[in-house]
Design a protein around this motif. Structure first.
Motif, PDB file in Angstrom:
ATOM      1  N   GLU A 452       0.830  -1.208   0.000  1.00  0.00           N
ATOM      2  CA  GLU A 452       0.000   0.000   0.000  1.00  0.00           C
ATOM      3  C   GLU A 452       0.865   1.259   0.000  1.00  0.00           C
ATOM      4  O   GLU A 452       0.546   2.251  -0.659  1.00  0.00           O
ATOM      5  CB  GLU A 452      -0.930  -0.004   1.219  1.00  0.00           C
ATOM      6  N   ASP A 453       1.969   1.243   0.748  1.00  0.00           N
ATOM      7  CA  ASP A 453       2.859   2.422   0.796  1.00  0.00           C
ATOM      8  C   ASP A 453       3.442   2.727  -0.584  1.00  0.00           C
ATOM      9  O   ASP A 453       3.471   3.894  -1.011  1.00  0.00           O
ATOM     10  CB  ASP A 453       4.006   2.169   1.782  1.00  0.00           C
ATOM     11  N   VAL A 454       3.909   1.698  -1.267  1.00  0.00           N
ATOM     12  CA  VAL A 454       4.525   1.923  -2.581  1.00  0.00           C
ATOM     13  C   VAL A 454       3.477   2.397  -3.591  1.00  0.00           C
ATOM     14  O   VAL A 454       3.756   3.275  -4.430  1.00  0.00           O
ATOM     15  CB  VAL A 454       5.215   0.627  -3.069  1.00  0.00           C
ATOM     16  N   LEU A 455       2.263   1.849  -3.489  1.00  0.00           N
ATOM     17  CA  LEU A 455       1.202   2.294  -4.386  1.00  0.00           C
ATOM     18  C   LEU A 455       0.873   3.768  -4.122  1.00  0.00           C
ATOM     19  O   LEU A 455       0.660   4.546  -5.064  1.00  0.00           O
ATOM     20  CB  LEU A 455      -0.045   1.427  -4.201  1.00  0.00           C
ATOM     21  N   GLU A 456       0.852   4.156  -2.855  1.00  0.00           N
ATOM     22  CA  GLU A 456       0.582   5.551  -2.521  1.00  0.00           C
ATOM     23  C   GLU A 456       1.650   6.466  -3.120  1.00  0.00           C
ATOM     24  O   GLU A 456       1.334   7.502  -3.719  1.00  0.00           O
ATOM     25  CB  GLU A 456       0.541   5.728  -1.002  1.00  0.00           C
ATOM     26  N   ASP A 457       2.910   6.090  -2.972  1.00  0.00           N
ATOM     27  CA  ASP A 457       3.999   6.897  -3.540  1.00  0.00           C
ATOM     28  C   ASP A 457       3.879   6.968  -5.065  1.00  0.00           C
ATOM     29  O   ASP A 457       4.117   8.027  -5.673  1.00  0.00           O
ATOM     30  CB  ASP A 457       5.352   6.308  -3.150  1.00  0.00           C
ATOM     31  N   PHE A 458       3.500   5.860  -5.666  1.00  0.00           N
ATOM     32  CA  PHE A 458       3.368   5.820  -7.125  1.00  0.00           C
ATOM     33  C   PHE A 458       2.283   6.783  -7.608  1.00  0.00           C
ATOM     34  O   PHE A 458       2.469   7.538  -8.568  1.00  0.00           O
ATOM     35  CB  PHE A 458       3.059   4.396  -7.571  1.00  0.00           C
ATOM     36  N   LEU A 459       1.157   6.746  -6.914  1.00  0.00           N
ATOM     37  CA  LEU A 459       0.053   7.624  -7.310  1.00  0.00           C
ATOM     38  C   LEU A 459       0.427   9.094  -7.116  1.00  0.00           C
ATOM     39  O   LEU A 459       0.038   9.954  -7.914  1.00  0.00           O
ATOM     40  CB  LEU A 459      -1.200   7.280  -6.510  1.00  0.00           C
ATOM     41  N   LYS A 460       1.173   9.385  -6.040  1.00  0.00           N
ATOM     42  CA  LYS A 460       1.602  10.760  -5.818  1.00  0.00           C
ATOM     43  C   LYS A 460       2.536  11.228  -6.934  1.00  0.00           C
ATOM     44  O   LYS A 460       2.492  12.382  -7.368  1.00  0.00           O
ATOM     45  CB  LYS A 460       2.296  10.887  -4.464  1.00  0.00           C
ATOM     46  N   GLN A 461       3.391  10.315  -7.366  1.00  0.00           N
ATOM     47  CA  GLN A 461       4.339  10.661  -8.426  1.00  0.00           C
ATOM     48  C   GLN A 461       3.642  10.904  -9.775  1.00  0.00           C
ATOM     49  O   GLN A 461       4.178  11.616 -10.628  1.00  0.00           O
ATOM     50  CB  GLN A 461       5.389   9.555  -8.583  1.00  0.00           C
ATOM     51  N   LEU A 493      -6.822  10.259  -0.929  1.00  0.00           N
ATOM     52  CA  LEU A 493      -7.232  10.184   0.474  1.00  0.00           C
ATOM     53  C   LEU A 493      -7.569   8.746   0.863  1.00  0.00           C
ATOM     54  O   LEU A 493      -7.187   8.263   1.930  1.00  0.00           O
ATOM     55  CB  LEU A 493      -8.439  11.094   0.698  1.00  0.00           C
ATOM     56  N   GLU A 494      -8.268   8.055  -0.016  1.00  0.00           N
ATOM     57  CA  GLU A 494      -8.625   6.652   0.233  1.00  0.00           C
ATOM     58  C   GLU A 494      -7.374   5.789   0.353  1.00  0.00           C
ATOM     59  O   GLU A 494      -7.280   4.899   1.210  1.00  0.00           O
ATOM     60  CB  GLU A 494      -9.506   6.141  -0.909  1.00  0.00           C
ATOM     61  N   GLN A 495      -6.396   6.032  -0.504  1.00  0.00           N
ATOM     62  CA  GLN A 495      -5.154   5.255  -0.453  1.00  0.00           C
ATOM     63  C   GLN A 495      -4.392   5.541   0.836  1.00  0.00           C
ATOM     64  O   GLN A 495      -3.820   4.637   1.445  1.00  0.00           O
ATOM     65  CB  GLN A 495      -4.273   5.576  -1.664  1.00  0.00           C
ATOM     66  N   GLU A 496      -4.405   6.783   1.279  1.00  0.00           N
ATOM     67  CA  GLU A 496      -3.747   7.129   2.528  1.00  0.00           C
ATOM     68  C   GLU A 496      -4.400   6.419   3.709  1.00  0.00           C
ATOM     69  O   GLU A 496      -3.718   5.965   4.641  1.00  0.00           O
ATOM     70  CB  GLU A 496      -3.791   8.647   2.729  1.00  0.00           C
ATOM     71  N   VAL A 497      -5.723   6.310   3.662  1.00  0.00           N
ATOM     72  CA  VAL A 497      -6.446   5.567   4.703  1.00  0.00           C
ATOM     73  C   VAL A 497      -5.996   4.112   4.713  1.00  0.00           C
ATOM     74  O   VAL A 497      -5.749   3.519   5.768  1.00  0.00           O
ATOM     75  CB  VAL A 497      -7.967   5.675   4.476  1.00  0.00           C
ATOM     76  N   LYS A 498      -5.904   3.522   3.516  1.00  0.00           N
ATOM     77  CA  LYS A 498      -5.481   2.119   3.428  1.00  0.00           C
ATOM     78  C   LYS A 498      -4.071   1.923   3.988  1.00  0.00           C
ATOM     79  O   LYS A 498      -3.795   0.935   4.669  1.00  0.00           O
ATOM     80  CB  LYS A 498      -5.527   1.655   1.977  1.00  0.00           C
ATOM     81  N   VAL A 499      -3.182   2.886   3.678  1.00  0.00           N
ATOM     82  CA  VAL A 499      -1.813   2.786   4.185  1.00  0.00           C
ATOM     83  C   VAL A 499      -1.805   2.814   5.711  1.00  0.00           C
ATOM     84  O   VAL A 499      -1.142   1.988   6.364  1.00  0.00           O
ATOM     85  CB  VAL A 499      -0.955   3.928   3.606  1.00  0.00           C
ATOM     86  N   SER A 619     -10.162  11.334   7.392  1.00  0.00           N
ATOM     87  CA  SER A 619     -11.507  10.772   7.257  1.00  0.00           C
ATOM     88  C   SER A 619     -11.703  10.336   5.818  1.00  0.00           C
ATOM     89  O   SER A 619     -11.143  10.899   4.886  1.00  0.00           O
ATOM     90  CB  SER A 619     -12.559  11.832   7.613  1.00  0.00           C
ATOM     91  N   ARG A 620     -12.489   9.261   5.652  1.00  0.00           N
ATOM     92  CA  ARG A 620     -12.711   8.730   4.314  1.00  0.00           C
ATOM     93  C   ARG A 620     -13.482   9.734   3.473  1.00  0.00           C
ATOM     94  O   ARG A 620     -14.523  10.226   3.875  1.00  0.00           O
ATOM     95  CB  ARG A 620     -13.494   7.413   4.377  1.00  0.00           C
ATOM     96  N   GLY A 621     -12.951  10.040   2.281  1.00  0.00           N
ATOM     97  CA  GLY A 621     -13.629  10.976   1.382  1.00  0.00           C
ATOM     98  C   GLY A 621     -14.729  10.314   0.600  1.00  0.00           C
ATOM     99  O   GLY A 621     -14.777   9.094   0.466  1.00  0.00           O
ATOM    100  N   ARG A 622     -15.615  11.095   0.089  1.00  0.00           N
ATOM    101  CA  ARG A 622     -16.687  10.562  -0.760  1.00  0.00           C
ATOM    102  C   ARG A 622     -16.221  10.587  -2.194  1.00  0.00           C
ATOM    103  O   ARG A 622     -15.318  11.315  -2.583  1.00  0.00           O
ATOM    104  CB  ARG A 622     -17.938  11.411  -0.595  1.00  0.00           C
ATOM    105  N   GLY A 623     -16.849   9.811  -3.007  1.00  0.00           N
ATOM    106  CA  GLY A 623     -16.506   9.777  -4.427  1.00  0.00           C
ATOM    107  C   GLY A 623     -16.067   8.404  -4.830  1.00  0.00           C
ATOM    108  O   GLY A 623     -15.810   7.536  -4.008  1.00  0.00           O
ATOM    109  N   GLY A 624     -15.972   8.184  -6.123  1.00  0.00           N
ATOM    110  CA  GLY A 624     -15.640   6.868  -6.654  1.00  0.00           C
ATOM    111  C   GLY A 624     -14.173   6.582  -6.513  1.00  0.00           C
ATOM    112  O   GLY A 624     -13.377   7.410  -6.119  1.00  0.00           O
ATOM    113  N   GLY A 625     -13.840   5.397  -6.924  1.00  0.00           N
ATOM    114  CA  GLY A 625     -12.458   4.970  -6.833  1.00  0.00           C
ATOM    115  C   GLY A 625     -11.668   5.402  -8.044  1.00  0.00           C
ATOM    116  O   GLY A 625     -10.456   5.285  -8.060  1.00  0.00           O
ATOM    117  N   GLY A 626     -12.299   5.929  -9.095  1.00  0.00           N
ATOM    118  CA  GLY A 626     -11.566   6.317 -10.297  1.00  0.00           C
ATOM    119  C   GLY A 626     -11.044   7.734 -10.186  1.00  0.00           C
ATOM    120  O   GLY A 626     -11.194   8.399  -9.188  1.00  0.00           O
ATOM    121  N   CYS A 627     -10.440   8.223 -11.280  1.00  0.00           N
ATOM    122  CA  CYS A 627      -9.869   9.563 -11.247  1.00  0.00           C
ATOM    123  C   CYS A 627     -10.379  10.399 -12.418  1.00  0.00           C
ATOM    124  O   CYS A 627      -9.767  11.376 -12.804  1.00  0.00           O
ATOM    125  CB  CYS A 627      -8.343   9.482 -11.278  1.00  0.00           C
ATOM    126  N   CYS A 628     -11.478  10.006 -13.021  1.00  0.00           N
ATOM    127  CA  CYS A 628     -12.050  10.804 -14.111  1.00  0.00           C
ATOM    128  C   CYS A 628     -13.564  10.644 -14.125  1.00  0.00           C
ATOM    129  O   CYS A 628     -14.082   9.707 -13.545  1.00  0.00           O
ATOM    130  CB  CYS A 628     -11.458  10.387 -15.463  1.00  0.00           C
TER     131      CYS A 628
END
Length: 630
Positions: A452-461, A493-499, A619-628
């Protein structure tokens, strides 16, 4: 490991300066064996046939040197280690000592040191003499009367104190060679043991002559917890004694062979395992340390102290036990590194198993770790190693996750380089490719603790390139771009929660593993200290039983004053034993409290860390899991 020596080696000899010294070759043999030892030492005047008995105990006809002249053959102390014939997993250590009273040597101090060493090192002491047990034979055993001046039980003993020798001294066997008399007492047939007890009978009175007569007999009766006698007839014709080593079984007298067989069987069956003060079983390594310590003390003019020996041995063995336990733990964990990255439950289970094994190894070798110093040292060292392995596992997981993401994102990077997304509708295509990439990544197994940590860093990048594509897409209005940015923030935000949740789960697993390890550690330490206390009780009981027998014998013969003194000695010994038991119990309670305190502090630190993770959790944000937008 059992070691069977083909022949004896010199254990102690005299150096050029006349001082005793330990031979390194013999110490190396003892270091290799690493088994509990039964130590049988033979002492006696020179040219009395001591070596023959030792050869027979070794199951051989030759080995220890047999002399056929008036010259003493054995110099110093020679050692022969053989597998114990009736105690599997034990080694029989035979010590053949230099003959006492050698006229060429003319050094009574050296004789006393040899005799003292034999007493200190053995679990059974064989005194070998010739002829009969008469007053002259007892007087020749003068060295026993000097033991209180050459051995101390406690380091604080300033004056002669021999009341506790019976707890720690070896069993005593008197072997009478070339015995030709009838064993009769007052005209009645007597056993060998009755013959010995009759010879050790005290005379009433307080004159110097009576006291001189009684002193060696009192010392033998008082010091040694058990006594046994064997009377050997001539092995063959008197003139054949000089070539005893070369005689075949058929040339030896049947009566002599019968007593020899009885003697060997008794030694094999009845000789106890060597123990230190407080009942700790001695193995060959400890025996080697004891030899060095006692020889160095005697050679420097000091008096060997049993209490100091235990303290010194405990320090040496406890340090070695910590090292041995750590080696077991570390080697086991190193073998697991080829499987890194591992899931945390598997790694913590392995840690707990190896930690328990390391503690078992430590407990098996250690003793008298009364203040828990070495237990704590092992615990801290294991925890430090575990932290290192956790870090290695995390690094392996991060590296694997990065490799997987690099491979999965290769098509996306190629499209970026080709400008595939820099067109109307490109952001939608970019989001779809990213979603496929993330789904494929999540479906991978055995990514380890950093997935989860590496995925979070990847998404940030990817944030910068995603934003550039978003703002370059002419199909999207300003409102559409704002919605997409909000959804991207929700995804992050969701990924940060998972981490944070994963970190919390891992921490809780570590806390649970530490709790189990602590409980097992306390159980093992508690068991060890209870066994030590039980050994002390057995030691005291053995001494009391021997003293009660002697007290009853004194009363029977009318020595009321001596019996009363022995009673006072027993009561004082019992008081000291009870005080020692109470101190041991208090020390055990304190040690367990310290152990629990260290564990509580570790748990508190982990809980604090856990709370910090929870405080950082968004806190968990609202919205879907996608980015578009769809």
């Amino acid at each position: 490991m059992a070691v069977s020596m083909a022949s004896p080696v010199c254990l102690v000899d005299n150096g050029p300066d006349g001082c005793m010294r330990v031979q390194q070759e013999a110490l190396q043999v003892l270091e290799q064996i690493q088994q509990p030892v039964v130590v049988v030492a033979v002492v006696g005047l020179y040219r009395t046939g001591k070596s023959y008995l030792m050869n027979r105990l070794a199951g051989k006809h030759t080995g220890f040197a047999l002399g056929s002249t008036i010259e003493s053959k054995t110099k110093g102390i020679w050692m022969w280690c053989v597998p114990h014939p009736s105690k599997p997993g034990h080694t029989l250590v035979l010590l053949d000592t230099e003959g006492l009273g050698d006229v060429d040597k003319g050094d009574s101090k050296h004789d006393t040191q040899i005799f003292s060493l034999a007493v200190l090192l053995s679990s059974t002491l064989v005194y070998n003499s010739r002829g009969t047990i008469d007053n002259r034979a007892v007087e020749e055993l003068q060295y026993v009367t000097e033991l209180a001046e050459h051995i101390k039980v406690k380091s604080c003993d300033a004056a002669r104190d021999d009341s506790e020798f019976v707890k720690f001294f070896p069993s005593f066997i008197w072997a009478v060679r070339d015995f030709t008399l009838e064993r009769k007492i007052d005209g009645q047939d007597a056993t060998e043991d009755e013959y010995l007890e009759f010879a050790l009978k005290l005379k009433p009175g307080n004159s110097k002559k009576v006291n001189d007569h009684n002193l060696p007999r009192e010392c033998i009766r008082k010091y040694f917890p058990s006594r046994k006698c064997f009377t050997f007839p001539f092995p063959s014709r008197p003139e054949d004694v000089k070539r005893l080593e070369s005689l075949s079984q058929s040339e030896l007298a049947p009566a002599f062979l019968e007593v020899t067989e009885h003697f060997c069987t008794f030694v094999f069956d009845q000789s106890p395992v060597k123990q230190l003060k407080d009942g700790h079983t001695v193995d060959s390594r400890v025996l080697g340390h004891l030899v060095k310590m006692y020889v160095e003390t005697l050679s420097s003019g000091g008096v060997p102290c049993l209490e100091n020996a235990v303290v010194a041995m405990a320090q040496i063995e406890n340090e070695a036990a910590v090292k041995e336990g750590l080696e077991v733990y570390e080697s086991g964990m190193v073998q697991l590194t080829v499987y890194f990255p591992m899931d945390l439950p598997d790694l913590t289970d392995a840690h707990q198993r190896l930690n328990t094994l390391a503690t078992e190894v430590f407990v098996k070798r250690s003793f008298k770790d009364d203040d828990g110093t070495h237990t704590k040292s092992l615990e801290e060292a294991v925890n430090k190693l575990f932290s290192g392995f956790l870090q290695q596992n995390e690094e392996a997981s991060a590296l694997l996750c990065l490799e997987v993401l690099t491979g999965l994102s290769a098509p996306l990077r190629e499209k970026l380089q080709q400008g595939f997304y820099t067109k109307p509708g490109g952001y939608q295509l970019y989001c779809e490719d990213m979603e496929v990439l993330v789904v494929k990544y999540i479906s991978q197994s055995h990514l380890g603790v950093k997935a989860e940590d590496v995925l979070e860093d990847f998404l940030k990048q990817r944030k910068e390139e995603s934003s550039a594509i978003l703002h370059a897409d002419d199909n999207l209005s300003a409102m559409d771009r704002q919605i997409c940015e909000e959804r991207e923030r929700a995804v992050m935000l969701e990924q940060e929660v998972k981490v944070n949740e994963e970190r919390q789960r891992q921490l809780e697993k570590r806390m649970a593993a530490e709790q189990r390890s602590n409980e097992e550690r306390i159980r093992l330490v508690l068991t060890q200290m209870e066994e030590e206390m039980e050994a002390q009780r057995r030691e005291a009981q053995r001494a009391t039983e021997s003293q009660l027998r002697e007290q009853a014998a004194l009363l029977q013969r009318g020595f009321q004053e001596k019996a009363d003194q022995m009673g006072r000695d027993m009561r004082e010994a019992q008081r000291r034993a009870e005080a020692a038991q109470q101190a041991k119990s208090q020390e055990l309670t304190r040690l367990l409290e310290q152990q629990q305190q260290r564990h509580s502090q570790a748990m508190a630190a982990m809980r604090e860390q856990n709370q910090a993770i929870q405080n950082q959790r968004p806190s968990r944000g609202r919205g879907g899991g996608g980015c578009c937008i769809q």
